[in-house]
Design a protein around this motif. Structure first.
Motif, mmCIF file in Angstrom:
data_model
loop_
_atom_site.group_PDB
_atom_site.id
_atom_site.type_symbol
_atom_site.label_atom_id
_atom_site.label_comp_id
_atom_site.label_asym_id
_atom_site.label_seq_id
_atom_site.Cartn_x
_atom_site.Cartn_y
_atom_site.Cartn_z
ATOM 1 N N GLU A 112 1.005 -1.068 -0.105
ATOM 2 C CA GLU A 112 -0.153 -0.136 -0.020
ATOM 3 C C GLU A 112 1.222 1.328 0.034
ATOM 4 O O GLU A 112 0.533 2.173 -0.697
ATOM 5 C CB GLU A 112 -0.975 0.020 1.244
ATOM 6 C CG GLU A 112 -2.179 -0.941 0.995
ATOM 7 C CD GLU A 112 -2.867 -1.201 2.354
ATOM 8 O OE1 GLU A 112 -2.799 -0.706 3.423
ATOM 9 O OE2 GLU A 112 -3.859 -1.483 2.313
ATOM 10 N N TYR A 113 1.886 1.201 0.795
ATOM 11 C CA TYR A 113 2.772 2.604 0.712
ATOM 12 C C TYR A 113 3.395 2.512 -0.593
ATOM 13 O O TYR A 113 3.491 3.795 -1.183
ATOM 14 C CB TYR A 113 4.019 2.170 1.761
ATOM 15 C CG TYR A 113 3.470 2.223 3.223
ATOM 16 C CD1 TYR A 113 2.514 2.988 3.730
ATOM 17 C CD2 TYR A 113 4.095 1.650 4.225
ATOM 18 C CE1 TYR A 113 2.000 2.996 5.057
ATOM 19 C CE2 TYR A 113 3.697 1.618 5.465
ATOM 20 C CZ TYR A 113 2.690 2.286 5.784
ATOM 21 O OH TYR A 113 2.050 2.537 7.048
ATOM 22 N N GLU A 114 3.807 1.441 -1.141
ATOM 23 C CA GLU A 114 4.354 1.529 -2.629
ATOM 24 C C GLU A 114 3.607 2.004 -3.796
ATOM 25 O O GLU A 114 3.884 2.891 -4.586
ATOM 26 C CB GLU A 114 5.039 0.132 -3.149
ATOM 27 C CG GLU A 114 6.205 -0.123 -2.418
ATOM 28 C CD GLU A 114 6.714 -1.570 -2.869
ATOM 29 O OE1 GLU A 114 6.088 -2.144 -3.893
ATOM 30 O OE2 GLU A 114 7.462 -2.372 -2.311
ATOM 31 N N GLU A 115 2.214 1.665 -3.551
ATOM 32 C CA GLU A 115 1.367 2.168 -4.352
ATOM 33 C C GLU A 115 0.752 3.680 -4.249
ATOM 34 O O GLU A 115 -0.131 4.168 -4.974
ATOM 35 C CB GLU A 115 0.125 0.987 -4.646
ATOM 36 C CG GLU A 115 0.493 -0.030 -5.173
ATOM 37 C CD GLU A 115 -0.418 -1.182 -5.171
ATOM 38 O OE1 GLU A 115 -1.613 -0.835 -4.517
ATOM 39 O OE2 GLU A 115 -0.449 -2.516 -5.642
ATOM 40 N N GLY A 116 0.977 4.140 -3.100
ATOM 41 C CA GLY A 116 0.487 5.499 -2.745
ATOM 42 C C GLY A 116 -0.910 5.403 -2.313
ATOM 43 O O GLY A 116 -1.356 6.572 -2.465
ATOM 44 N N LEU A 117 -1.348 4.142 -1.786
ATOM 45 C CA LEU A 117 -2.501 4.276 -1.322
ATOM 46 C C LEU A 117 -2.785 4.726 0.076
ATOM 47 O O LEU A 117 -3.871 5.408 0.339
ATOM 48 C CB LEU A 117 -3.272 2.677 -1.415
ATOM 49 C CG LEU A 117 -3.543 2.204 -2.790
ATOM 50 C CD1 LEU A 117 -3.664 0.668 -2.765
ATOM 51 C CD2 LEU A 117 -4.288 2.939 -3.791
ATOM 52 N N VAL A 118 -1.577 4.486 0.662
ATOM 53 C CA VAL A 118 -1.746 4.916 2.011
ATOM 54 C C VAL A 118 -0.254 5.879 2.273
ATOM 55 O O VAL A 118 0.541 5.642 1.856
ATOM 56 C CB VAL A 118 -1.516 3.889 3.047
ATOM 57 C CG1 VAL A 118 -1.302 4.110 4.495
ATOM 58 C CG2 VAL A 118 -2.932 2.990 2.824
ATOM 59 N N ALA A 119 -0.541 6.970 3.054
ATOM 60 C CA ALA A 119 0.638 7.903 3.182
ATOM 61 C C ALA A 119 1.518 7.155 4.423
ATOM 62 O O ALA A 119 0.939 6.624 5.311
ATOM 63 C CB ALA A 119 0.314 9.176 3.940
ATOM 64 N N THR A 120 2.995 7.363 4.076
ATOM 65 C CA THR A 120 3.887 6.550 4.972
ATOM 66 C C THR A 120 3.603 7.388 6.374
ATOM 67 O O THR A 120 3.428 8.771 6.464
ATOM 68 C CB THR A 120 5.115 6.682 4.664
ATOM 69 O OG1 THR A 120 5.457 8.055 4.217
ATOM 70 C CG2 THR A 120 5.299 5.699 3.427
ATOM 71 N N PRO A 121 3.670 6.559 7.541
ATOM 72 C CA PRO A 121 3.718 7.215 8.851
ATOM 73 C C PRO A 121 4.513 8.427 9.261
ATOM 74 O O PRO A 121 5.876 8.045 8.792
ATOM 75 C CB PRO A 121 3.638 6.135 9.903
ATOM 76 C CG PRO A 121 4.203 4.959 9.199
ATOM 77 C CD PRO A 121 3.930 5.126 7.634
ATOM 78 N N ALA A 122 4.420 9.450 9.647
ATOM 79 C CA ALA A 122 5.355 10.399 10.068
ATOM 80 C C ALA A 122 6.005 9.935 11.153
ATOM 81 O O ALA A 122 5.773 9.566 12.206
ATOM 82 C CB ALA A 122 4.677 11.766 10.325
#
Length: 162
Positions: A112-122
């Motif tokens: 999901e992080y790679e596909e940009g579906l979810v923002a990476t946690p700060a």
């Protein structure tokens, strides 16, 4: 209980009956309700003789859950060997399944992080407590800092000699 055994228990003190031993080497005993030679009634109790008798070396899990339940009176009969083996294999299976689920979840999150579906946690690092007066402010250094033509002295204060 026979009269002879009862008389011996009253004469020589409290007798205990060995109930079982766990895989860690702890031995479990049952002391039946009985009267002492003075006529005092001693309640029935359950006890464990630890394989590692020093208290400071006790770690969680030194007594299996099934035996702990028997000692505390949450179950009437002591656990059987078959029950202990069955429960241990069940716990092992649960740990393996939990590990598999965690690995699948991490793989799904990475996808999901790679596909940009979810923002990476700060990744924030907050030091101190939000109620403190110095929270979020730059900490004053004790060392002097110098960059090119500017000089800022540090916040060193002499220590009191008390």
């Amino acid at each position: 209980m026979s009269r002879v055994a009862s008389a011996l228990r009253r004469t020589f003190g409290i007798a205990r009956e060995h109930v079982g031993t766990d895989h860690l080497g702890n031995r479990y005993y049952f002391v039946p309700e009985q009267k002492t030679w003075t006529g005092r009634l001693v309640r029935a109790k359950r006890m464990v003789e630890a394989a590692n008798p020093t208290e400071y070396e006790y770690i969680e899990g030194s007594i299996p859950m099934e035996w702990d339940a028997w000692i505390r009176g949450r179950r009437k009969e002591p656990p059987s060997v078959e029950e202990l083996v069955k429960n241990e294999s069940y716990r092992t299976q649960i740990k393996l399944k939990a590990k598999e689920v965690e690995e699948k979840d991490l793989a799904l999150q990475a996808k999901e992080y790679e596909e940009g579906l979810v923002a990476t946690p700060a990744k924030t690092l907050a030091e101190g407590h939000a109620a403190a007066t110095s929270f979020g402010k730059q900490e004053i250094s004790e060392d002097p800092t110098s960059t090119a033509n500017t000089f800022q002295p540090g916040s060193w204060m002499p220590t009191s000699k008390k």
